[in-house]
Design an enzyme around this catalytic site. Structure first.
Site, mmCIF file in Angstrom:
data_model
loop_
_atom_site.group_PDB
_atom_site.id
_atom_site.type_symbol
_atom_site.label_atom_id
_atom_site.label_comp_id
_atom_site.label_asym_id
_atom_site.label_seq_id
_atom_site.Cartn_x
_atom_site.Cartn_y
_atom_site.Cartn_z
ATOM 1 N N HIS A 75 0.937 -1.040 -0.338
ATOM 2 C CA HIS A 75 0.308 -0.416 -0.366
ATOM 3 C C HIS A 75 0.837 1.181 0.055
ATOM 4 C CE1 HIS A 75 0.845 -0.145 4.586
ATOM 5 N NE2 HIS A 75 0.789 0.980 4.421
ATOM 6 N N HIS A 86 0.442 5.810 1.176
ATOM 7 C CA HIS A 86 -0.308 7.095 1.807
ATOM 8 C C HIS A 86 0.202 8.328 1.231
ATOM 9 C CE1 HIS A 86 -1.465 4.118 4.960
ATOM 10 N NE2 HIS A 86 -0.745 3.941 5.227
ATOM 11 N N TYR A 99 11.985 4.737 0.591
ATOM 12 C CA TYR A 99 10.219 5.487 -0.356
ATOM 13 C C TYR A 99 10.041 5.760 0.239
ATOM 14 C CZ TYR A 99 12.563 0.879 -2.062
ATOM 15 O OH TYR A 99 13.237 0.195 -3.169
#
Length: 191
Positions: free
Chosen positions: A60, A62, A152
């Site tokens: 996932h 954000h 990342y």
């Protein structure tokens, strides 16, 4: 089915969570993170917006996105990002072969969950709490011991800007980080 409505605030800032289909770890390496960045870059060229903070984890990501004055269409941007990223994977053996009938009918692949989580940021305090949530998320998920070690993330950019000290939330020196999880932020993030 619930009647969920998204809040669209022109020129607002939104916190977004996008999740891979069945939480497959598609984003677990530099090649696919680069593909996601390229997709985001193309979306930003087509429909400009800013990304104050971001983190990409294996299953996932954000984001905090700030939209231009008078523009509230983050949904189209998220959809476009997903499409561009998915197209970049074609022929790379990432998506599964058995796409469900429902996903096939909606012309969806098995790369992303159909929906995404969003929350309109309503205050400076909430913005700061979400930034901290984003930057500490790799530690929270056990992917690294310190925010500055996760490649990342926008964390280094904010260290360079002077918003965070380099060892914010860090346990490299053997000390326990002084961060406490914020229940309200975890509810906002949908985790």
């Amino acid at each position: 089915m619930p009647n969920y409505r998204r809040a669209y605030v022109p020129g607002g800032t939104v916190f977004l969570t996008v999740v891979t289909y069945r939480r497959a770890p598609i984003l677990d390496g530099p090649a696919n993170v680069a593909r996601l960045r390229q997709a985001l870059g193309q979306v930003m060229c087509e429909t400009p917006f800013r990304i104050p903070a971001a983190v990409v984890l294996p299953d996932h990501a954000h984001f905090l996105w700030s939209l231009p004055r008078g523009d509230a269409d983050y949904s189209r941007r998220v959809g476009r990002m997903k499409v561009l990223f998915t197209r970049s994977l074609q022929g790379r053996g990432v998506a599964s072969v058995g796409t469900s009938r429902s996903r096939h009918r909606h012309r969806e692949s098995d790369v992303w969950q159909r929906r995404f989580w969003e929350h309109t940021v309503e205050s400076e305090e909430e913005f700061e709490a979400l930034m901290e949530y984003i930057h500490y998320n790799p530690v929270r998920h056990g992917l690294t011991s310190c925010p500055h070690l996760w490649p990342y993330s926008s964390f280094d950019r904010w260290v360079q800007a002077g918003l965070y000290p380099k060892h914010w939330g860090c346990s490299c020196d053997g000390r326990t980080p002084v961060l406490k999880p914020n229940q309200q932020v975890e509810e906002i993030a949908g985790e």
